[in-house]
Design a protein around this motif. Structure first.
Motif, PDB file in Angstrom:
ATOM      1  N   ARG A  87       1.022  -1.331   0.257  1.00 59.11           N
ATOM      2  CA  ARG A  87       0.028   0.302   0.028  1.00 59.11           C
ATOM      3  C   ARG A  87       0.826   1.311  -0.054  1.00 59.11           C
ATOM      4  O   ARG A  87       2.016   1.456   0.614  1.00 59.11           O
ATOM      5  N   VAL A  88       0.381   1.866  -1.020  1.00 60.03           N
ATOM      6  CA  VAL A  88       1.167   3.414  -0.552  1.00 60.03           C
ATOM      7  C   VAL A  88      -0.059   4.474   0.095  1.00 60.03           C
ATOM      8  O   VAL A  88      -1.005   4.942  -0.287  1.00 60.03           O
ATOM      9  N   SER A  89       0.631   5.718   1.274  1.00 62.32           N
ATOM     10  CA  SER A  89      -0.381   6.294   1.696  1.00 62.32           C
ATOM     11  C   SER A  89       0.143   7.262   1.637  1.00 62.32           C
ATOM     12  O   SER A  89       0.974   7.982   0.961  1.00 62.32           O
ATOM     13  N   VAL A  90      -0.726   8.133   0.896  1.00 62.76           N
ATOM     14  CA  VAL A  90      -1.156   8.936  -0.078  1.00 62.76           C
ATOM     15  C   VAL A  90      -1.246  10.740   1.409  1.00 62.76           C
ATOM     16  O   VAL A  90      -2.625  10.689   1.886  1.00 62.76           O
ATOM     17  N   PRO A  91      -0.941  11.480   1.272  1.00 67.11           N
ATOM     18  CA  PRO A  91      -1.014  12.501   1.968  1.00 67.11           C
ATOM     19  C   PRO A  91      -2.149  13.762   1.558  1.00 67.11           C
ATOM     20  O   PRO A  91      -2.738  13.380   0.441  1.00 67.11           O
ATOM     21  N   SER A  92      -2.620  14.555   2.087  1.00 65.20           N
ATOM     22  CA  SER A  92      -3.333  15.793   1.710  1.00 65.20           C
ATOM     23  C   SER A  92      -2.950  16.793   1.601  1.00 65.20           C
ATOM     24  O   SER A  92      -2.581  17.039   2.614  1.00 65.20           O
ATOM     25  N   GLN A 104      -5.805   9.078   0.875  1.00 65.91           N
ATOM     26  CA  GLN A 104      -5.899   7.758   0.505  1.00 65.91           C
ATOM     27  C   GLN A 104      -5.105   6.891   0.649  1.00 65.91           C
ATOM     28  O   GLN A 104      -4.322   7.330   0.769  1.00 65.91           O
ATOM     29  N   MET A 105      -5.373   5.611   0.316  1.00 66.65           N
ATOM     30  CA  MET A 105      -4.416   4.311   0.574  1.00 66.65           C
ATOM     31  C   MET A 105      -4.672   3.927  -0.832  1.00 66.65           C
ATOM     32  O   MET A 105      -5.665   3.062  -1.364  1.00 66.65           O
ATOM     33  N   MET A 106      -3.080   3.686  -1.432  1.00 67.48           N
ATOM     34  CA  MET A 106      -3.562   3.353  -2.727  1.00 67.48           C
ATOM     35  C   MET A 106      -2.876   1.951  -3.041  1.00 67.48           C
ATOM     36  O   MET A 106      -1.643   1.456  -2.073  1.00 67.48           O
ATOM     37  N   ASN A 107      -3.682   0.643  -3.261  1.00 68.26           N
ATOM     38  CA  ASN A 107      -2.793  -0.716  -3.243  1.00 68.26           C
ATOM     39  C   ASN A 107      -2.147  -0.389  -4.808  1.00 68.26           C
ATOM     40  O   ASN A 107      -2.805  -0.480  -5.723  1.00 68.26           O
ATOM     41  N   PHE A 108      -1.000  -1.144  -5.167  1.00 66.07           N
ATOM     42  CA  PHE A 108      -1.028  -1.558  -6.096  1.00 66.07           C
ATOM     43  C   PHE A 108       0.733  -3.166  -5.238  1.00 66.07           C
ATOM     44  O   PHE A 108       0.712  -4.001  -4.639  1.00 66.07           O
ATOM     45  N   THR A 109       0.372  -3.836  -7.011  1.00 65.33           N
ATOM     46  CA  THR A 109       0.815  -5.311  -6.682  1.00 65.33           C
ATOM     47  C   THR A 109       2.115  -5.305  -8.174  1.00 65.33           C
ATOM     48  O   THR A 109       1.756  -4.839  -9.338  1.00 65.33           O
ATOM     49  N   ILE A 123       1.917   5.637 -10.142  1.00 68.53           N
ATOM     50  CA  ILE A 123       1.010   6.778  -8.734  1.00 68.53           C
ATOM     51  C   ILE A 123       1.293   7.973  -9.518  1.00 68.53           C
ATOM     52  O   ILE A 123      -0.307   8.406  -9.617  1.00 68.53           O
ATOM     53  N   PHE A 124       2.025   8.227 -10.439  1.00 71.12           N
ATOM     54  CA  PHE A 124       1.665   9.614 -11.253  1.00 71.12           C
ATOM     55  C   PHE A 124       0.616   8.572 -11.767  1.00 71.12           C
ATOM     56  O   PHE A 124      -0.508   9.790 -12.816  1.00 71.12           O
ATOM     57  N   GLU A 125       0.091   7.877 -12.881  1.00 73.91           N
ATOM     58  CA  GLU A 125      -0.879   7.338 -13.377  1.00 73.91           C
ATOM     59  C   GLU A 125      -2.534   7.534 -12.868  1.00 73.91           C
ATOM     60  O   GLU A 125      -2.748   7.952 -13.817  1.00 73.91           O
ATOM     61  N   GLU A 126      -2.159   7.102 -11.752  1.00 75.79           N
ATOM     62  CA  GLU A 126      -3.344   6.838 -10.691  1.00 75.79           C
ATOM     63  C   GLU A 126      -3.732   8.333 -10.458  1.00 75.79           C
ATOM     64  O   GLU A 126      -4.320   8.902  -9.902  1.00 75.79           O
ATOM     65  N   LEU A 127      -2.410   9.534 -10.477  1.00 76.39           N
ATOM     66  CA  LEU A 127      -2.734  10.159  -9.177  1.00 76.39           C
ATOM     67  C   LEU A 127      -2.560  11.788 -10.125  1.00 76.39           C
ATOM     68  O   LEU A 127      -3.279  12.911  -9.627  1.00 76.39           O
ATOM     69  N   GLY A 128      -2.037  11.815 -10.704  1.00 83.76           N
ATOM     70  CA  GLY A 128      -1.059  13.487 -11.537  1.00 83.76           C
ATOM     71  C   GLY A 128      -0.527  13.783 -10.671  1.00 83.76           C
ATOM     72  O   GLY A 128       0.008  14.650 -11.948  1.00 83.76           O
ATOM     73  N   MET A 129       0.755  13.387 -10.104  1.00 81.40           N
ATOM     74  CA  MET A 129       1.503  14.062  -9.270  1.00 81.40           C
ATOM     75  C   MET A 129       2.488  13.767 -10.493  1.00 81.40           C
ATOM     76  O   MET A 129       2.971  12.369  -9.924  1.00 81.40           O
ATOM     77  N   PRO A 130       3.277  14.270 -10.817  1.00 82.56           N
ATOM     78  CA  PRO A 130       4.660  14.133 -11.873  1.00 82.56           C
ATOM     79  C   PRO A 130       5.819  13.323 -10.967  1.00 82.56           C
ATOM     80  O   PRO A 130       6.046  13.328  -9.339  1.00 82.56           O
ATOM     81  N   ALA A 131       6.519  12.028 -10.898  1.00 83.92           N
ATOM     82  CA  ALA A 131       7.205  11.071 -10.480  1.00 83.92           C
ATOM     83  C   ALA A 131       8.919  12.539 -10.100  1.00 83.92           C
ATOM     84  O   ALA A 131       9.484  12.105  -8.737  1.00 83.92           O
ATOM     85  N   GLY A 132       8.657  13.304 -10.219  1.00 85.69           N
ATOM     86  CA  GLY A 132      10.385  14.388 -10.037  1.00 85.69           C
ATOM     87  C   GLY A 132       9.413  14.985  -8.617  1.00 85.69           C
ATOM     88  O   GLY A 132       9.711  15.706  -8.142  1.00 85.69           O
TER      89      GLY A 132
END
Length: 172
Positions: A87-92, A104-109, A123-132
């Protein structure tokens, strides 16, 4: 006729006072130990509210992992099956609504052989947040893009913290 001294009780044994110790066949009384000196003791130190671990609302401090404490990547891969789900814990963060950071919490396999950069792309695909702008922390370690999940000993069900990487500017 010699004068006899009166009998005196001493530690439950009747002995006659004589020069040179007790009469023949009588046990010698044990030597007296010197008195013990008592040193003053410092007062006990009170614990903070919640006992020795700290305040009640905080868990005890967990020792931070470092790269030195990790199982070597090849050995870890031989011991664990791949892929794993974690899981990845996303900040607000309301400042950037386009990034969809809502706590939210996101699940990845992913396979353990995938690099952290692959996780950041997902994470970029799901949230639109750039990897940088992504900063990932796992068990107290900030993970580097070029290393694999196995390098950091990712376990099934583990939680990775996502944070926003801020560069320069003034502190808030």
């Amino acid at each position: 006729m010699p004068v006899r001294a009166p009998m005196m009780p001493q530690q439950g044994i009747m002995v006659r006072p004589m020069m040179g110790g007790p009469p023949m066949g009588m046990p010698r009384p044990p030597p007296m130990a010197p008195p013990q000196r008592m040193l003053p003791q410092p007062p006990p130190v009170p614990f903070p509210v919640g006992g020795p671990g700290g305040p009640m609302d905080e868990p005890p401090a967990k020792r931070q992992k470092t790269e030195d404490n990790l199982i070597p990547e090849n050995h870890f891969l031989s011991m664990h099956r791949s892929p794993i789900t974690f899981r990845v814990s996303v900040p607000s963060l309301a400042d950037k609504p386009e990034w969809k950071l809502n706590g939210q919490m996101m699940n990845f396999t992913l396979p353990l052989t995938d690099q952290i950069s692959v996780l950041k792309a997902k994470i970029f695909e799901e949230l639109g947040m750039p990897a940088g702008k992504q900063k990932l922390q796992y068990e107290g370690m900030f993970v580097k893009d070029s290393n694999s999940l196995a390098f950091y000993n990712f376990m099934p069900g583990c939680i990775v913290q996502l944070q926003v990487k801020e560069r320069g500017g003034r502190k808030r």
